[in-house]
Design a protein around this motif. Structure first.
Motif, PDB file in Angstrom:
ATOM      1  N   GLU A  26      11.356  33.352  20.454  1.00 55.03           N
ATOM      2  CA  GLU A  26      12.501  33.658  20.534  1.00 55.03           C
ATOM      3  C   GLU A  26      12.980  34.948  20.495  1.00 55.03           C
ATOM      4  O   GLU A  26      14.758  34.603  20.020  1.00 55.03           O
ATOM      5  N   PHE A 378      17.279  35.303  30.105  1.00 52.73           N
ATOM      6  CA  PHE A 378      16.757  35.165  28.875  1.00 52.73           C
ATOM      7  C   PHE A 378      17.554  34.227  27.943  1.00 52.73           C
ATOM      8  O   PHE A 378      18.331  35.177  27.276  1.00 52.73           O
ATOM      9  N   ARG A 382      13.227  31.995  26.784  1.00 53.44           N
ATOM     10  CA  ARG A 382      13.216  31.757  27.685  1.00 53.44           C
ATOM     11  C   ARG A 382      13.941  32.081  29.027  1.00 53.44           C
ATOM     12  O   ARG A 382      15.189  31.810  28.836  1.00 53.44           O
ATOM     13  N   GLN A 383      13.286  32.271  29.638  1.00 52.83           N
ATOM     14  CA  GLN A 383      13.298  32.877  31.039  1.00 52.83           C
ATOM     15  C   GLN A 383      14.719  30.826  32.065  1.00 52.83           C
ATOM     16  O   GLN A 383      13.776  30.229  31.796  1.00 52.83           O
TER      17      GLN A 383
END
Length: 385
Positions: A26, A378, A382-383
């Motif tokens: 993250e 992103f 996370r995309q």
């Protein structure tokens, strides 16, 4: 994830003409020129193809998830217009994560916002910083409370004028704020005496005054809605009287007294910039306001005030400020690092700094070029796009 082969805008350092950003979980792991990119990388990679890589955009003042997008009373939770003084209201309790505008935000690269109550009351309630993806408020929250929203000028006057209740003048609005802050000071003094002396009873619990204590202690900044120059001056006056940590919101006529703001070290969240002069307070609105303030040494951010300007047009607002004379990189900073700083979350977001949240946007062209596109987003690594 290795994002490479793009123009990198770290925002806390110079632009890297051809560089990379490495994400790990993250967080951001590394940023640098392509010559320093890990040569033995075998994980997922994204070729920016000469586009631009920058941190997720930050809107430091909006009502996303609080005020609906024209759907009527049911979706309007921004103004509790039943009492001029409501510091105990928490945006956390009014946020609707299912508001479709959250998706429009992150699709446009806006990954963090400071949202909260409107400006119908002299004292409106507590703001909240959230990421733009989540199912419930706590899941999205970055900082709470992030601010205490106060308002000067026409908005609180208009709300109560028809009911012939206070306040109906600018003097009345300032008096409500001054009175409540004075009560909170007295309340705090009684609490301190009760803590120090065993034979002294503490004051009766008051949720409004309790909510104002962090403000008086400098732990929570006041974000004061003020358009007109005299309202901006009143905001500075109140901050000096009570030792408040002040951020002026809107500051439409800030360009008329930039030296006051600069000398008082008061930042301004400017905007919305893409509006007409819909009320008398905006008669001196100019696209040059952000540039004039910045030149005078005032720290600025740029906001949409969503839903006044739809959240997805935050980069366009910054582009208009460039048209008004603001340096393009300063305009980008106004919707990234400066926005994060004025929202109180620059330790986590706002720049491509190792250790910060992996909120990254990849655009096909310069981020302020309206003909370009947001290609990839992103959020927390996370995309999404």
């Amino acid at each position: 994830m290795l994002i490479h082969n793009g123009v990198v805008h770290p925002m806390d350092g110079p632009v890297i003409p051809r560089g990379f950003v490495l994400l790990e979980g993250e967080k951001i792991k590394a940023v640098g020129p392509m010559e320093e990119a890990p040569r033995d990388w075998t994980g997922p990679a994204l070729d920016a193809a000469g586009g631009h890589i920058l941190p997720g955009f930050v809107d430091a003042h909006c009502h996303l998830g609080m005020c609906g997008d024209g759907l009527g009373f049911e979706s309007e939770d921004g103004n509790e217009s039943t009492d001029p003084c409501t510091p105990h209201l928490r945006a956390l309790d009014g946020l609707n994560p299912m508001d479709r505008c959250f998706r429009e935000a992150w699709e446009a690269g806006v990954t963090t916002v400071l949202t909260g109550p409107g400006s119908g009351n002299p004292i409106n309630g507590q703001g909240l910083v959230v990421k733009t993806v989540g199912r419930w408020a706590e899941e999205m929250t970055v900082l709470e409370p992030a601010s205490m929203k106060l308002a000067l000028g026409e908005n609180p006057k208009t709300v109560y004028n028809e009911r012939k209740e206070t306040p109906i003048t600018r003097m009345g609005t300032a008096a409500v704020i001054r009175t409540e802050l004075s009560k909170a000071l007295e309340y705090m003094d009684k609490q301190n005496k009760a803590d120090a002396e065993e034979d002294t009873d503490p004051p009766d619990y008051d949720p409004k005054l309790e909510a104002l204590l962090p403000v008086l202690k400098g732990e929570v900044p006041v974000h004061i809605h003020a358009h007109r120059a005299d309202d901006i001056a009143t905001a500075v006056r109140l901050a000096r009287e009570f030792g408040l940590k002040l951020v002026v919101v809107h500051g439409t006529e800030g360009h008329l007294l930039p030296e006051l703001l600069a000398q008082a070290h008061v930042p301004v969240i400017t905007g919305p910039i893409l509006t007409d002069r819909s009320k008398p307070e905006l008669v001196n609105r100019t696209n040059e306001n952000p540039a004039l303030l910045a030149r005078a040494g005032v720290e600025i951010a740029i906001c949409t005030d969503h839903p006044v300007i739809p959240i997805q047009y935050l980069p366009l607002c910054a582009a208009v400020a460039v048209r008004g004379g603001l340096d393009p990189e300063e305009a980008l900073k106004a919707i990234t690092l400066n926005g994060a700083r004025l929202a109180g979350v620059d330790r986590r977001v706002g720049s491509l700094t190792p250790g910060k949240d992996a909120d990254v946007v990849v655009t096909s062209g310069h981020p302020l070029d309206w003909l370009g596109r947001v290609e990839h987003v992103f959020l927390n690594g996370r995309q999404l796009k």
